[in-house]
Design a protein around this motif. Structure first.
Motif, PDB file in Angstrom:
ATOM      1  N   ALA A  12       0.846  -1.195   0.000  1.00 42.58           N
ATOM      2  CA  ALA A  12       0.000   0.000   0.000  1.00 42.58           C
ATOM      3  C   ALA A  12       0.882   1.245   0.000  1.00 42.58           C
ATOM      4  O   ALA A  12       0.676   2.165  -0.793  1.00 42.58           O
ATOM      5  CB  ALA A  12      -0.926  -0.001   1.208  1.00 42.58           C
ATOM      6  N   MET A  13       1.912   1.255   0.873  1.00 47.30           N
ATOM      7  CA  MET A  13       2.792   2.424   0.943  1.00 47.30           C
ATOM      8  C   MET A  13       3.618   2.553  -0.328  1.00 47.30           C
ATOM      9  O   MET A  13       3.808   3.645  -0.861  1.00 47.30           O
ATOM     10  CB  MET A  13       3.723   2.302   2.148  1.00 47.30           C
ATOM     11  N   TYR A  14       4.100   1.400  -0.797  1.00 47.97           N
ATOM     12  CA  TYR A  14       4.918   1.366  -2.006  1.00 47.97           C
ATOM     13  C   TYR A  14       4.139   1.918  -3.195  1.00 47.97           C
ATOM     14  O   TYR A  14       4.636   2.736  -3.970  1.00 47.97           O
ATOM     15  CB  TYR A  14       5.353  -0.069  -2.251  1.00 47.97           C
TER      16      TYR A  14
ATOM     17  N   LEU B  95       1.617   3.935  -3.339  1.00 50.28           N
ATOM     18  CA  LEU B  95       1.086   5.295  -3.323  1.00 50.28           C
ATOM     19  C   LEU B  95       2.034   6.336  -3.904  1.00 50.28           C
ATOM     20  O   LEU B  95       1.649   7.486  -4.086  1.00 50.28           O
ATOM     21  CB  LEU B  95       0.688   5.673  -1.898  1.00 50.28           C
ATOM     22  N   SER B  96       3.272   5.914  -4.231  1.00 51.20           N
ATOM     23  CA  SER B  96       4.122   6.902  -4.897  1.00 51.20           C
ATOM     24  C   SER B  96       3.680   7.080  -6.346  1.00 51.20           C
ATOM     25  O   SER B  96       4.097   8.003  -7.025  1.00 51.20           O
ATOM     26  CB  SER B  96       5.596   6.506  -4.819  1.00 51.20           C
TER      27      SER B  96
ATOM     28  N   PRO C 202       0.097   7.444  -7.647  1.00 50.94           N
ATOM     29  CA  PRO C 202      -1.294   7.433  -7.169  1.00 50.94           C
ATOM     30  C   PRO C 202      -2.306   6.839  -8.141  1.00 50.94           C
ATOM     31  O   PRO C 202      -3.378   6.439  -7.726  1.00 50.94           O
ATOM     32  CB  PRO C 202      -1.596   8.908  -6.934  1.00 50.94           C
ATOM     33  N   ASP C 203      -1.968   6.789  -9.427  1.00 47.88           N
ATOM     34  CA  ASP C 203      -2.933   6.199 -10.353  1.00 47.88           C
ATOM     35  C   ASP C 203      -2.475   4.830 -10.837  1.00 47.88           C
ATOM     36  O   ASP C 203      -3.052   4.259 -11.756  1.00 47.88           O
ATOM     37  CB  ASP C 203      -3.169   7.134 -11.546  1.00 47.88           C
TER      38      ASP C 203
ATOM     39  N   ASN D  30      -5.252   3.287  -1.813  1.00 51.08           N
ATOM     40  CA  ASN D  30      -6.212   4.307  -1.416  1.00 51.08           C
ATOM     41  C   ASN D  30      -7.085   3.890  -0.250  1.00 51.08           C
ATOM     42  O   ASN D  30      -7.241   4.622   0.719  1.00 51.08           O
ATOM     43  CB  ASN D  30      -7.078   4.696  -2.621  1.00 51.08           C
TER      44      ASN D  30
ATOM     45  N   ASP E  57     -10.050  11.429  -4.175  1.00 55.68           N
ATOM     46  CA  ASP E  57      -9.474  10.170  -3.687  1.00 55.68           C
ATOM     47  C   ASP E  57     -10.401   9.567  -2.636  1.00 55.68           C
ATOM     48  O   ASP E  57     -11.478  10.096  -2.363  1.00 55.68           O
ATOM     49  CB  ASP E  57      -8.042  10.386  -3.178  1.00 55.68           C
ATOM     50  N   ASP E  58      -9.967   8.454  -2.033  1.00 58.25           N
ATOM     51  CA  ASP E  58     -10.848   7.739  -1.108  1.00 58.25           C
ATOM     52  C   ASP E  58     -11.173   8.529   0.159  1.00 58.25           C
ATOM     53  O   ASP E  58     -12.078   8.181   0.891  1.00 58.25           O
ATOM     54  CB  ASP E  58     -10.234   6.386  -0.724  1.00 58.25           C
ATOM     55  N   GLN E  59     -10.390   9.568   0.432  1.00 55.38           N
ATOM     56  CA  GLN E  59     -10.671  10.379   1.610  1.00 55.38           C
ATOM     57  C   GLN E  59     -11.395  11.666   1.255  1.00 55.38           C
ATOM     58  O   GLN E  59     -11.553  12.541   2.097  1.00 55.38           O
ATOM     59  CB  GLN E  59      -9.379  10.687   2.354  1.00 55.38           C
TER      60      GLN E  59
ATOM     61  N   LYS F 284      -7.994  15.008  -6.328  1.00 55.10           N
ATOM     62  CA  LYS F 284      -6.773  14.293  -6.707  1.00 55.10           C
ATOM     63  C   LYS F 284      -5.727  15.203  -7.312  1.00 55.10           C
ATOM     64  O   LYS F 284      -4.540  14.959  -7.173  1.00 55.10           O
ATOM     65  CB  LYS F 284      -7.110  13.201  -7.720  1.00 55.10           C
TER      66      LYS F 284
ATOM     67  N   GLY G 147      -2.937  14.293  -4.771  1.00 52.69           N
ATOM     68  CA  GLY G 147      -2.631  12.972  -5.311  1.00 52.69           C
ATOM     69  C   GLY G 147      -1.240  12.480  -4.954  1.00 52.69           C
ATOM     70  O   GLY G 147      -0.995  11.288  -4.973  1.00 52.69           O
ATOM     71  N   ASN G 148      -0.330  13.402  -4.661  1.00 51.53           N
ATOM     72  CA  ASN G 148       1.049  12.992  -4.428  1.00 51.53           C
ATOM     73  C   ASN G 148       1.519  13.321  -3.018  1.00 51.53           C
ATOM     74  O   ASN G 148       1.079  14.282  -2.420  1.00 51.53           O
ATOM     75  CB  ASN G 148       1.981  13.713  -5.404  1.00 51.53           C
ATOM     76  N   ARG G 149       2.446  12.499  -2.563  1.00 54.59           N
ATOM     77  CA  ARG G 149       3.109  12.830  -1.316  1.00 54.59           C
ATOM     78  C   ARG G 149       4.007  14.039  -1.553  1.00 54.59           C
ATOM     79  O   ARG G 149       4.576  14.197  -2.631  1.00 54.59           O
ATOM     80  CB  ARG G 149       4.010  11.689  -0.865  1.00 54.59           C
TER      81      ARG G 149
ATOM     82  N   ASP H 116       7.411  12.773  -2.580  1.00 54.93           N
ATOM     83  CA  ASP H 116       7.652  12.343  -3.956  1.00 54.93           C
ATOM     84  C   ASP H 116       7.806  13.520  -4.916  1.00 54.93           C
ATOM     85  O   ASP H 116       8.192  13.335  -6.070  1.00 54.93           O
ATOM     86  CB  ASP H 116       6.515  11.427  -4.432  1.00 54.93           C
TER      87      ASP H 116
ATOM     88  N   TYR I 183       0.024  14.088   1.971  1.00 54.44           N
ATOM     89  CA  TYR I 183      -0.421  14.313   0.605  1.00 54.44           C
ATOM     90  C   TYR I 183      -0.847  15.765   0.450  1.00 54.44           C
ATOM     91  O   TYR I 183      -1.809  16.202   1.064  1.00 54.44           O
ATOM     92  CB  TYR I 183      -1.579  13.364   0.264  1.00 54.44           C
TER      93      TYR I 183
END
Lengths: 252, 365
Positions: free
Chosen positions: A154-156, A158-159, A161-162, A171, B225-227, B231, B235-237, B240, B279
């Protein structure tokens, strides 16, 4: 000189097939690598003299490489897990090796007997192929490993996102934990629990090999355990092949 | 009512050229491709301006402060030309009972501005929440215009087209919802059952607030997004998209906030930067028209857009500790201690095993 004669005769009992043994050692390697690279990722440091960032990339030990190894080992663990599930559905005995039979009386009797044996209250326990306490522990460890795979990917994922992992796991996991900060924390804690399991597991294998003398230690390389004559395990039909059990009972 | 954006622009004396420049700019701001510019222009020409009602609950007005510093589009443009901010407790010139009243004035024959707006734009307005909602003591910890805030939250949501929560307080509860949460504050999403778009941050980046409002006004709900966060902005950290990421990959870290590595601008991961778990758009949009953002100024991110970030351990610590009674300890320290205890126990067990099963060899052979 007359050599010592072994009076008791032992059956060679074939329990673990090659696929299972290879899986075990691949799993071991993956967990070993994942744990130590994980510790580094959680609390990194730079090895070597630091001149500038481009110099750092030339050094073998940098965050980028360690993370790459961690992710690669993660994939090995994942495919190992899927392979083990495949073994479970294709072979009945491989299924019951990991699933505890809590609904059976002898299973509970086995657990308590083994506990008494481990605490030195009894000198031996009821005859078993796979000790029910271990069977229970392995089941929960597999759940912990699944937790690590789940939170890790999950963490891996999310870098990106799509990407696949973000959509498949990322998500909703993030929404479930509320924040990735929590995910990091639990991933770390469960990794330590698995490490503690490994310590106890290795010790218990040695202990059983020394005391019960059933060839516990070598069974994961040779696939064979040794049982004394007249040893009729309660769980034979569960975890071993039919032919072996028949042979043990003297039916063939 | 009924004026399109383009008509409003014309009235304000803005040229066609300026209008097209504006359309191009906001296309980029909303995270849309350049090929979408004609669609944005079309929407600006044909869609009616959407009225906005902006409510304030338990908060510090920092989100509004952020919002009015929006560089693109300028907040003044946005307020006067793009959206019609019909009701807001902090920005308008008007004030007092005739402005604020909702409900009672109808009965007494007088009609307050808020009453009128709700009546006129029923089912059409965007309702923006800023601030958490205290439920404790029947909502008396936050009284706005003589009414508990929580009543307005529910009442005005009934006729809104879209709900939007701006800031961490409205989205996650914020500082007043941090342990032990004496006012029993909750995020807006706990009280309303309508689609709600969350724009967390303490405060959110101004361009993120305006970009989201524009997207709502022109194209409706953006992809969430799910929260429930848009997005394109969440969408990104931060990690990142961080310009210090190469230092992370190289393994070059700041160990103390004032050490040599800090002066060189290395990665802040080890002094608790929340970039890897947060995010938001700080890494790519940055603040004040792209001048800087916390990490760029040398401070680790505190994860202000993250859920319940106030409760997540000391800000300048990498990972929260394991909470034991009265102490909080590092997970690795607990792990090593547990491993040592286990090893000790196993050694004792091994010795005991040697004693207990000592005579067995002779029995069997």
């Amino acid at each position: 000189m007359i050599p010592n004669v072994v009076k008791k005769s032992f059956y060679r009992f074939y329990l673990f097939q090659p696929g299972l043994r290879i899986w075990h050692w691949v799993q071991f390697l993956a967990i070993f690598v994942l744990f130590f690279t994980g510790l580094y990722i959680g609390n990194p440091f730079f090895i070597g003299s630091i001149l500038d960032p481009t110099d750092a990339y030339g050094k073998a030990l940098c965050m980028d490489l360690i993370r790459l190894i961690h992710f690669a080992a993660g994939y090995v663990l994942l495919f190992g897990f899927i392979y083990r599930l495949f073994l479970m559905v294709t072979k009945k005995s491989h299924f019951w090796l990991l699933i505890p039979k809590f609904w059976k009386g002898w299973f509970w009797k086995g657990i308590f007997d083994v506990l008494l044996f481990y605490t030195f209250i009894k000198k031996s326990h009821i005859p078993l192929v796979r000790n029910p306490l271990a069977r229970t522990a392995y089941f929960f460890v597999m759940l912990l490993i699944l937790f690590e795979i789940w939170t890790g990917f999950a963490m891996y994922g999310l870098s990106n996102p799509d990407g696949f992992w973000a959509k498949f796991l990322g998500n909703w996991t993030l929404a479930l934990f509320g924040s990735e900060y929590e995910l990091h924390f639990w991933h770390h804690v469960v990794a330590w629990i698995i490490a503690l399991f490994v310590m106890v597991h290795v010790y218990m294998v040695f202990f059983n090999d020394f005391i019960a003398k059933e060839g516990e230690l070598s069974s994961m390389t040779s696939g064979v355990k040794f049982f004394p004559e007249g040893h009729l395990p309660y769980d034979c039909d569960d975890v071993a092949s039919k032919e072996e059990c028949k042979r043990l009972k003297g039916e063939t | 009512m009924g004026k399109t954006y383009w008509e409003a622009f014309k009235e304000a004396g803005i040229s066609r050229r300026e209008f097209l420049k504006f359309a191009t700019y906001i296309t980029g701001l909303m995270g849309l491709a350049p090929s979408m510019v004609p669609k944005v222009v079309e929407a600006l020409e044909t869609k009616e301006r959407i009225p906005v009602i902006w409510l304030h609950g338990l908060e510090c007005t920092g989100c509004t402060e952020s919002f009015i510093r929006s560089n693109a589009p300028y907040a003044s443009d946005l307020l006067l030309n793009v959206i019609t901010l019909e009701y807001d407790e902090t920005l308008p010139a008007a004030a007092g009972i005739l402005y604020e009243e909702n409900g009672k004035m109808v009965r007494s024959g007088l009609v307050g501005h808020l009453d009128k707006v709700v009546e006129e734009y029923k089912g059409k307005y965007i309702l923006v929440y800023e601030g958490g909602v205290p439920l404790g003591n029947d909502g008396r910890y936050c009284i706005v215009a003589g009414r508990p805030y929580k009543e307005d939250v529910i009442e005005l949501a009934k006729h809104a087209a879209v709900l939007m929560s701006v800031g961490t307080c409205a989205s996650w509860g914020g500082i007043q919802a941090a342990r032990p949460n004496p006012t029993h504050s909750v995020p807006v999403s706990d009280l309303v059952n309508k689609p709600l778009i969350k724009v967390p941050g303490c405060p959110p980046i101004p361009e993120v607030i305006t970009g989201t409002i524009l997207h709502l006004a022109l194209f409706g709900m953006p992809p969430l997004d799910d929260q429930g966060r848009p997005k394109q902005f969440f969408g990104n950290r931060i990690h990142d998209t961080c310009y210090r990421r190469p230092f992370f990959n190289a393994g070059q870290f700041v160990e103390k906030p004032d050490d040599d590595a800090a002066k060189k601008g290395w990665c802040l991961y080890k002094i608790g930067c929340r970039g890897p778990t947060t995010y938001a758009s700080c890494g790519n949009l940055r603040w004040f028209g792209g001048i800087s953002y916390p990490i760029q100024s040398g401070a680790p991110c505190i994860g202000c857009a993250d859920k319940n970030f106030w409760d997540k351990g000391p800000f300048f610590q990498r990972e929260k500790g394991i909470v034991l009674p009265n102490v909080e300890v590092d997970a690795d320290k607990v792990g090593v201690a547990a491993a040592a205890v286990t090893a000790g126990a196993l050694a004792v067990h091994a010795i005991a095993a040697g004693i207990r099963h000592a005579g067995e060899k002779d029995d069997e052979h």
